[in-house]
Design a protein around this motif. Structure first.
Motif, PDB file in Angstrom:
ATOM      1  N   ALA A   1     -13.955   1.351   5.948  1.00 11.88           N
ATOM      2  CA  ALA A   1     -13.469   2.074   5.186  1.00 11.88           C
ATOM      3  C   ALA A   1     -11.974   1.303   4.180  1.00 11.88           C
ATOM      4  N   PRO A   2     -12.516   1.180   2.786  1.00 12.24           N
ATOM      5  CA  PRO A   2     -11.829   0.256   1.640  1.00 12.24           C
ATOM      6  C   PRO A   2     -10.322   0.925   2.120  1.00 12.24           C
ATOM      7  N   LEU A   3      -9.172   1.075   2.503  1.00 16.41           N
ATOM      8  CA  LEU A   3      -8.647   1.688   3.043  1.00 16.41           C
ATOM      9  C   LEU A   3      -7.160   0.946   3.697  1.00 16.41           C
ATOM     10  N   CYS A   4      -6.239   0.989   3.731  1.00 10.27           N
ATOM     11  CA  CYS A   4      -5.078   1.043   4.563  1.00 10.27           C
ATOM     12  C   CYS A   4      -4.167   2.215   5.727  1.00 10.27           C
ATOM     13  N   PRO A   5      -4.786   2.035   6.874  1.00  9.51           N
ATOM     14  CA  PRO A   5      -4.119   3.799   7.334  1.00  9.51           C
ATOM     15  C   PRO A   5      -2.382   3.588   6.980  1.00  9.51           C
ATOM     16  N   ASP A   6      -2.485   5.077   6.829  1.00  7.57           N
ATOM     17  CA  ASP A   6      -1.280   5.617   6.994  1.00  7.57           C
ATOM     18  C   ASP A   6      -0.563   5.385   8.047  1.00  7.57           C
ATOM     19  N   PHE A   7      -0.858   5.408   9.259  1.00  2.21           N
ATOM     20  CA  PHE A   7      -0.199   4.969  10.232  1.00  2.21           C
ATOM     21  C   PHE A   7      -0.719   4.167  11.531  1.00  2.21           C
TER      22      PHE A   7
ATOM     23  N   GLN B   1       3.228  -9.478  15.652  1.00  6.75           N
ATOM     24  CA  GLN B   1       4.087  -8.522  14.584  1.00  6.75           C
ATOM     25  C   GLN B   1       3.783  -9.548  13.589  1.00  6.75           C
ATOM     26  N   ASP B   2       3.134 -10.185  13.216  1.00  9.17           N
ATOM     27  CA  ASP B   2       2.330 -10.943  11.796  1.00  9.17           C
ATOM     28  C   ASP B   2       0.973  -9.788  11.244  1.00  9.17           C
ATOM     29  N   LYS B   3       0.597  -9.312  12.292  1.00 10.77           N
ATOM     30  CA  LYS B   3      -0.451  -7.885  11.406  1.00 10.77           C
ATOM     31  C   LYS B   3       0.055  -6.601  11.223  1.00 10.77           C
ATOM     32  N   MET B   4       0.884  -6.425  12.093  1.00 10.64           N
ATOM     33  CA  MET B   4       2.133  -5.400  11.702  1.00 10.64           C
ATOM     34  C   MET B   4       2.616  -5.679  10.303  1.00 10.64           C
ATOM     35  N   ASN B   5       3.173  -6.413  10.166  1.00  7.84           N
ATOM     36  CA  ASN B   5       3.784  -7.071   8.737  1.00  7.84           C
ATOM     37  C   ASN B   5       2.430  -6.856   7.458  1.00  7.84           C
ATOM     38  N   GLU B   6       1.092  -7.502   8.141  1.00  7.76           N
ATOM     39  CA  GLU B   6       0.059  -7.057   7.106  1.00  7.76           C
ATOM     40  C   GLU B   6       0.055  -5.641   6.859  1.00  7.76           C
ATOM     41  N   TYR B   7      -0.126  -5.014   7.921  1.00  5.73           N
ATOM     42  CA  TYR B   7      -0.644  -3.518   7.458  1.00  5.73           C
ATOM     43  C   TYR B   7       0.656  -2.783   6.344  1.00  5.73           C
ATOM     44  N   LEU B   8       1.792  -3.176   6.445  1.00  4.09           N
ATOM     45  CA  LEU B   8       2.933  -2.896   6.112  1.00  4.09           C
ATOM     46  C   LEU B   8       2.669  -3.543   3.682  1.00  4.09           C
ATOM     47  N   ALA B   9       2.159  -4.948   3.827  1.00  2.43           N
ATOM     48  CA  ALA B   9       1.745  -5.470   2.366  1.00  2.43           C
ATOM     49  C   ALA B   9       0.514  -4.283   2.411  1.00  2.43           C
ATOM     50  N   ASN B  10      -0.662  -4.168   3.365  1.00  2.00           N
ATOM     51  CA  ASN B  10      -1.413  -3.422   3.134  1.00  2.00           C
ATOM     52  C   ASN B  10      -1.139  -2.094   2.602  1.00  2.00           C
TER      53      ASN B  10
ATOM     54  N   CYS C   1       0.585  -0.045   4.666  1.00  2.00           N
ATOM     55  CA  CYS C   1       1.191   1.638   6.133  1.00  2.00           C
ATOM     56  C   CYS C   1       2.197   1.784   5.837  1.00  2.00           C
ATOM     57  N   GLN C   2       2.633   2.901   5.951  1.00  2.00           N
ATOM     58  CA  GLN C   2       4.271   4.142   5.448  1.00  2.00           C
ATOM     59  C   GLN C   2       4.655   3.506   6.497  1.00  2.00           C
TER      60      GLN C   2
ATOM     61  N   ARG D   1       8.431   0.010   9.474  1.00  2.00           N
ATOM     62  CA  ARG D   1       8.353   0.619   8.206  1.00  2.00           C
ATOM     63  C   ARG D   1       8.062   0.445   6.403  1.00  2.00           C
ATOM     64  N   LEU D   2       7.273   1.149   5.557  1.00  2.00           N
ATOM     65  CA  LEU D   2       8.036   0.296   4.991  1.00  2.00           C
ATOM     66  C   LEU D   2       9.052   0.015   3.457  1.00  2.00           C
ATOM     67  N   ASN D   3       8.423  -1.343   3.025  1.00  2.00           N
ATOM     68  CA  ASN D   3      10.696  -1.678   3.102  1.00  2.00           C
ATOM     69  C   ASN D   3      11.707  -1.850   3.268  1.00  2.00           C
ATOM     70  N   LYS D   4      11.507  -1.468   4.555  1.00  2.00           N
ATOM     71  CA  LYS D   4      12.730  -1.641   5.099  1.00  2.00           C
ATOM     72  C   LYS D   4      12.735  -2.235   6.773  1.00  2.00           C
ATOM     73  N   ASP D   5      13.792  -2.634   7.026  1.00  2.00           N
ATOM     74  CA  ASP D   5      13.743  -3.835   8.573  1.00  2.00           C
ATOM     75  C   ASP D   5      13.157  -3.635   9.863  1.00  2.00           C
ATOM     76  N   VAL D   6      12.670  -4.646  10.531  1.00  2.00           N
ATOM     77  CA  VAL D   6      12.119  -3.737  11.847  1.00  2.00           C
ATOM     78  C   VAL D   6      13.115  -3.259  12.715  1.00  2.00           C
TER      79      VAL D   6
END
Length: 191
Positions: free
Chosen positions: A110-116, A131-140, A142-143, A159-164
């Protein structure tokens, strides 16, 4: 700890060819990074598999009650906006986003990034890699994401646009916040 095996590919495979490659080698698990390199993933150990099943079971039960979206397991590949193909250990997509896809898109990556997303660290996983993978999800897009570190009994909330946020104990409860309203997961269930 080491990162998974990486096979440098460049532009040797189109998205369609990579999907076919994965289907022809369906006893193996692959991902693709944003540089189009193939990542060979090893199977998880039994404890990690049990942890993932517990999380996915709770997510599925919540979703069945809320009817807000769709759940996916670790064998599902998603074609991210940055060209990577990733398979989170557990994922969830809002119903309205999933319904916008064509049937053909749903049958492939599926051509999208999951929301969660959830990633669970096993003994062979490098924390930095996950951790890099999680940041990649957010950059694409993921909420919300959870990185569950079974080795250190910690969880990391992305979380999108917040510190871990680091959760220092498995006596804590994670919640789905605005993304998964009323979803709670007690970390003690996976100790």
């Amino acid at each position: 700890m080491q990162t998974p095996v990486l096979i440098k590919m460049g532009d040797l495979m189109t998205d369609e060819e990579f999907f076919t490659f994965c289907q022809l080698n369906d006893t193996l698990d692959f991902e693709r990074d944003s540089e189009r390199n193939i990542i060979c993933m090893s199977p998880t150990g039994s404890s990690t598999g049990n942890t993932i099943s517990t999380i996915l079971g709770e997510l599925y039960f919540w979703n069945k009650q809320s009817n807000l979206g769709y759940c996916f397991d670790s064998s599902t590949g998603f074609l991210m906006p940055n060209d990577a193909v990733r398979s989170p250990d557990a994922a969830w997509i809002k119903k309205e986003r999933w319904k916008k896809l064509t049937n053909e898109q749903k049958e492939k990556f599926a051509p999208l990034c999951p929301d969660f997303v959830v990633e669970v660290r096993s003994k062979t996983d490098s924390l930095a890699y996950l951790q890099d993978k999680m940041n990649e999800y957010l950059a694409n897009g993921c909420q919300l994401g959870w990185l569950i570190d079974r080795l250190e009994n910690k969880a990391y909330i992305y979380r999108l646009n917040k510190d871990v946020e680091t959760v220092e104990t498995f006596e804590s409860v994670l919640n789905g916040e605005e993304v998964l309203p009323n979803f709670v997961f007690e970390l003690k269930w996976i100790q």
